[in-house]
Each structure stands twice: as C-alpha cells, then as structure tokens.
Design a protein around this motif. Structure first.
Motif, mmCIF file in Angstrom:
data_model
loop_
_atom_site.group_PDB
_atom_site.id
_atom_site.type_symbol
_atom_site.label_atom_id
_atom_site.label_comp_id
_atom_site.label_asym_id
_atom_site.label_seq_id
_atom_site.Cartn_x
_atom_site.Cartn_y
_atom_site.Cartn_z
ATOM 1 N N VAL A 1 -90.585 -66.710 -14.725
ATOM 2 C CA VAL A 1 -91.112 -65.652 -15.593
ATOM 3 C C VAL A 1 -90.122 -64.494 -15.670
ATOM 4 O O VAL A 1 -89.842 -63.973 -16.763
ATOM 5 C CB VAL A 1 -92.473 -65.158 -15.071
ATOM 6 C CG1 VAL A 1 -92.930 -63.936 -15.865
ATOM 7 C CG2 VAL A 1 -93.519 -66.255 -15.183
ATOM 8 N N MET B 1 -94.826 -68.060 -22.391
ATOM 9 C CA MET B 1 -96.265 -68.008 -22.150
ATOM 10 C C MET B 1 -96.704 -69.105 -21.178
ATOM 11 O O MET B 1 -97.554 -68.887 -20.312
ATOM 12 C CB MET B 1 -97.021 -68.118 -23.475
ATOM 13 C CG MET B 1 -96.853 -66.882 -24.356
ATOM 14 S SD MET B 1 -98.039 -66.796 -25.712
ATOM 15 C CE MET B 1 -97.506 -68.170 -26.706
ATOM 16 N N PHE C 1 -103.073 -64.037 -26.511
ATOM 17 C CA PHE C 1 -102.508 -65.192 -25.818
ATOM 18 C C PHE C 1 -103.019 -66.489 -26.452
ATOM 19 O O PHE C 1 -102.257 -67.384 -26.811
ATOM 20 C CB PHE C 1 -102.960 -65.119 -24.356
ATOM 21 C CG PHE C 1 -101.924 -65.577 -23.365
ATOM 22 C CD1 PHE C 1 -101.399 -66.852 -23.441
ATOM 23 C CD2 PHE C 1 -101.512 -64.741 -22.356
ATOM 24 C CE1 PHE C 1 -100.472 -67.287 -22.518
ATOM 25 C CE2 PHE C 1 -100.582 -65.156 -21.428
ATOM 26 C CZ PHE C 1 -100.062 -66.433 -21.509
ATOM 27 N N GLY D 1 -98.373 -61.347 -20.604
ATOM 28 C CA GLY D 1 -98.487 -62.449 -21.564
ATOM 29 C C GLY D 1 -99.236 -62.046 -22.822
ATOM 30 O O GLY D 1 -98.835 -62.411 -23.929
ATOM 31 N N ASN D 2 -100.301 -61.292 -22.671
ATOM 32 C CA ASN D 2 -101.074 -60.879 -23.840
ATOM 33 C C ASN D 2 -100.272 -59.933 -24.727
ATOM 34 O O ASN D 2 -100.308 -60.030 -25.958
ATOM 35 C CB ASN D 2 -102.370 -60.209 -23.387
ATOM 36 C CG ASN D 2 -103.434 -60.234 -24.461
ATOM 37 O OD1 ASN D 2 -103.850 -61.296 -24.915
ATOM 38 N ND2 ASN D 2 -103.885 -59.060 -24.880
ATOM 39 N N ALA E 1 -97.593 -61.988 -26.565
ATOM 40 C CA ALA E 1 -98.184 -62.786 -27.640
ATOM 41 C C ALA E 1 -98.525 -61.925 -28.852
ATOM 42 O O ALA E 1 -98.465 -62.388 -29.992
ATOM 43 C CB ALA E 1 -99.434 -63.502 -27.129
ATOM 44 N N THR F 1 -105.605 -71.950 -16.844
ATOM 45 C CA THR F 1 -105.339 -70.527 -16.639
ATOM 46 C C THR F 1 -106.624 -69.718 -16.700
ATOM 47 O O THR F 1 -106.838 -68.811 -15.894
ATOM 48 C CB THR F 1 -104.347 -70.017 -17.700
ATOM 49 O OG1 THR F 1 -103.165 -70.828 -17.677
ATOM 50 C CG2 THR F 1 -103.952 -68.576 -17.426
ATOM 51 N N TYR G 1 -93.118 -69.688 -26.607
ATOM 52 C CA TYR G 1 -94.227 -70.433 -26.014
ATOM 53 C C TYR G 1 -93.893 -70.864 -24.586
ATOM 54 O O TYR G 1 -94.774 -70.926 -23.722
ATOM 55 C CB TYR G 1 -94.575 -71.647 -26.865
ATOM 56 C CG TYR G 1 -95.899 -72.272 -26.461
ATOM 57 C CD1 TYR G 1 -97.078 -71.549 -26.576
ATOM 58 C CD2 TYR G 1 -95.961 -73.562 -25.946
ATOM 59 C CE1 TYR G 1 -98.294 -72.095 -26.193
ATOM 60 C CE2 TYR G 1 -97.173 -74.115 -25.567
ATOM 61 C CZ TYR G 1 -98.331 -73.371 -25.686
ATOM 62 O OH TYR G 1 -99.534 -73.913 -25.297
ATOM 63 N N ILE H 1 -95.840 -68.010 -17.702
ATOM 64 C CA ILE H 1 -96.789 -66.997 -17.221
ATOM 65 C C ILE H 1 -98.094 -67.666 -16.794
ATOM 66 O O ILE H 1 -98.670 -67.333 -15.744
ATOM 67 C CB ILE H 1 -97.044 -65.937 -18.309
ATOM 68 C CG1 ILE H 1 -95.787 -65.080 -18.512
ATOM 69 C CG2 ILE H 1 -98.227 -65.048 -17.942
ATOM 70 C CD1 ILE H 1 -95.872 -64.102 -19.662
#
Length: 340
Positions: free
Chosen positions: A190, A155, A78, A251-252, A255, A61, A152, A158
């Motif tokens: 997603v 994530m 993340f 995603g960030n 997280a 990623t 998870y 993503i």
C-alpha cells in the motif's frame, strides 16, 4: 576490445520486435473494448459482470470491517469505483497471465527437449531468448502503466491490508507472528502504491500543477501509515482497528478522486513526510540490468549468456534496492490480483 555488432543488431531487433508485439496486444484489446462499448446488450452484460466481480472482491473486506467494529466506515465510493472497473481489470490480467504463461511454458518445453535430444531448440536460440526477455517485461509494463488497472490494484492492496488487520485479531498465539508478517507485507505494498498515486490516478493529468500537491500529501499519508503500523505491537487490537480505519479512509478518498486529501489535514498535523526514493530504486535496477547486458555484448560472452547475466543482475539489484523480501513481494505484486 572487439564489439560483436551482429549480436548488438540482433538485440536491437528483439527490442523493437518486443515493443511492437506489446503495442499490438494492447491495441487489439482496446479495439475490442471500444467495439464492446458500442453494442448495448454487451455493455449491459459487461457492467453487470464488473459489478459481480467488485462485490466478490469487496465482500471479505466488508466482513473484516464488521469484525473490527468499523461497519459504519464510509466505503460507498470504494464500492462504486470497483463496480465500474473490477471485471475489466481482471480480464486484462488474465490475458497478460496467458501470454506470460505461454511464453514461459514454451521455454520450459524447449529446455526439456534440448536435454532429451541434446540439440538446442529454436526457442533457446539467442535471438529468441532476447526476444522473450524483452517482450514479457514490456507486456507487464504496459499493463501496469494503465491508470485504471493501477488504481484498482491500489484499492485491492488496501482491501488486502484491512483483511490482514482482521486476520491478526483473529489469530491465536502460534499464528500471530505469521499474521503480523503478512500485515507488514500488505501495508508495504500500500505504501509503495500511495507514493505513486500522482501517476496512477485518473483525476490528475500529466503535467498538472496538482501533481506536486498530490506527491507531498502522499508522503505525509505514508508517514502516518508507518506511525499507525508501529503502534500495533504496543496497543494490540486497538491499534489494528485504527490502522484499518485509516486504510479504509484512504481507499474511499482515492476512489472518489481526492488524491490530495487522502486523509484530512488534522490527521496529518505534526507528521514528517517520508522521502520517496522509489524512482531512484527503479532506475538503478534498470541501469544495472542494461549495463550487464551491454557488458556481455562487449566482452563477447557465449550466445545466451549475456541474457542470463542481465537477468541475474536485475534480480540482485532488486534485492539490494528493495531488500530480499520486498523484492519478492514486488515481483509477485503484479500477479497477486488474480488471487483476490
């Protein structure tokens, strides 16, 4: 209409037995995990293993973001979140895969022996088939309900979508249609997970008044993602970079536990929220499968046929509710984590 009460009682016993087996497996895992957390050397090794698995998952990623010109995207939350849970999540899935594989392997061997000997093996008896039909889905359900695992998995989905954006930019003319189709599939995963974000996040408790805000915000975020995806054909690589940046930001934020602000408010102005029918679709599949099973019992169908009927009804209902391609993707979603 005569009801075969003995078969109904056998189904009931299988359901109870399957539920108990799933509970025992999950309880044993939790006890072992609790013991491991109390032993300092094991805890250090466990944390280091989690970190290695997370970095391995995140490396493609990071490379994709760099190739897309998004190397400065903030993904620290993340990374930190993955370093705490990545290894343990995969361990649970490996255990689940072993149990499911062992069960399916036993059924396959029983079918082969039945054909060779022309005698029905114990694993193909109605009670055993019903037990397998109940236990395996229960084990999968138990794993999916865990918030750490579900978080998870979101994530990972993503990350897979970001990598799919990069794959499209790298593809040539002949490979671009397939790359775009893969991008559609990953983004669809997603979107489905985001619509369940109020249930899979560890930062919002059951019954919390924040759940309503999280649900409403998730509908707007999914609508924004759909708009970004729709621009890919018209704007090409520029739209892919925007989509990847959007996914990285989501995603960030997830997280970091900001489920009601996955995207800044200014990014969502003028966006119409999508309707969330995920719960209705799931209920329709479950009701159809249960109804087919009950119908088989009431009609007095031959032993084992009622289980096959219920399984077929579940597959057809999934295809109707989610679409043929989406149904296959949803069935494979639980195992996809092992390929990351």
């Amino acid at each position: 209409m005569n009801i075969d009460w003995e078969r109904a009682a056998a189904i009931q016993r299988s359901v109870v037995g399957g539920a108990l087996l799933a509970a025992i497996v999950m309880s044993v895992y939790r006890v072992l995990a609790w013991i491991a957390r109390r032993i300092q050397p094991l805890q250090v090794r466990w944390a280091a293993w989690n970190a290695r698995v997370a970095e391995k998952d995140l490396a493609p990623t990071v490379e994709a973001l760099q190739h897309l010109g998004l190397a400065n995207m903030p993904i620290q939350a993340f990374r930190e979140s993955g370093r705490k849970t990545a290894g343990s999540v995969k361990l649970r899935y490996w255990l689940l895969t072993f149990l499911v594989g062992a069960g399916l392997g036993d059924l396959l061997m029983a079918v082969i022996k039945t054909i060779e000997t022309r005698q029905v093996q114990p694993s193909l008896q109605p009670s055993a088939l019903i037990f397998a039909a109940v236990t395996l889905p229960l084990l999968m359900w138990a794993a999916r309900r865990n918030k750490v695992i579900a978080g998870y998995r979101l994530m990972l989905s993503i990350m897979a979508a970001i990598e799919a954006c990069d794959a499209v930019t790298r593809s040539d003319t002949s490979g671009r249609p397939q790359a775009l189709r893969h991008l559609d599939d990953t983004c669809s995963t997603v979107r489905r997970s985001i619509l369940r974000v109020h249930r899979i996040t560890s930062s919002v408790g059951r019954g919390s008044p924040r759940q309503r805000n999280a649900k409403g915000h998730a509908s707007l975020v999914v609508a924004k993602l759909q708009l970004a995806e729709a621009q890919v054909d018209a704007k090409g690589d520029g739209a892919l970079r925007s989509l990847a940046a959007l996914l990285a930001g989501i995603g960030n934020s997830f997280a970091a536990g900001r489920v009601s602000t996955l995207l800044p408010e200014q990014h969502l102005r003028g966006t119409t929220p999508v309707a969330n029918r995920e719960g209705l679709r799931l209920v329709s599949v479950i009701v159809t499968a249960a109804g087919a099973l009950c119908l088989g019992v009431l009609l007095g169908l031959p032993a084992g046929v009622d289980v096959v009927l219920a399984g077929t009804a579940a597959v057809l209902a999934s295809m109707l509710a989610y679409g043929p391609r989406a149904a296959v993707a949803k069935a494979g979603e639980i195992m996809g984590i092992l390929r990351q």
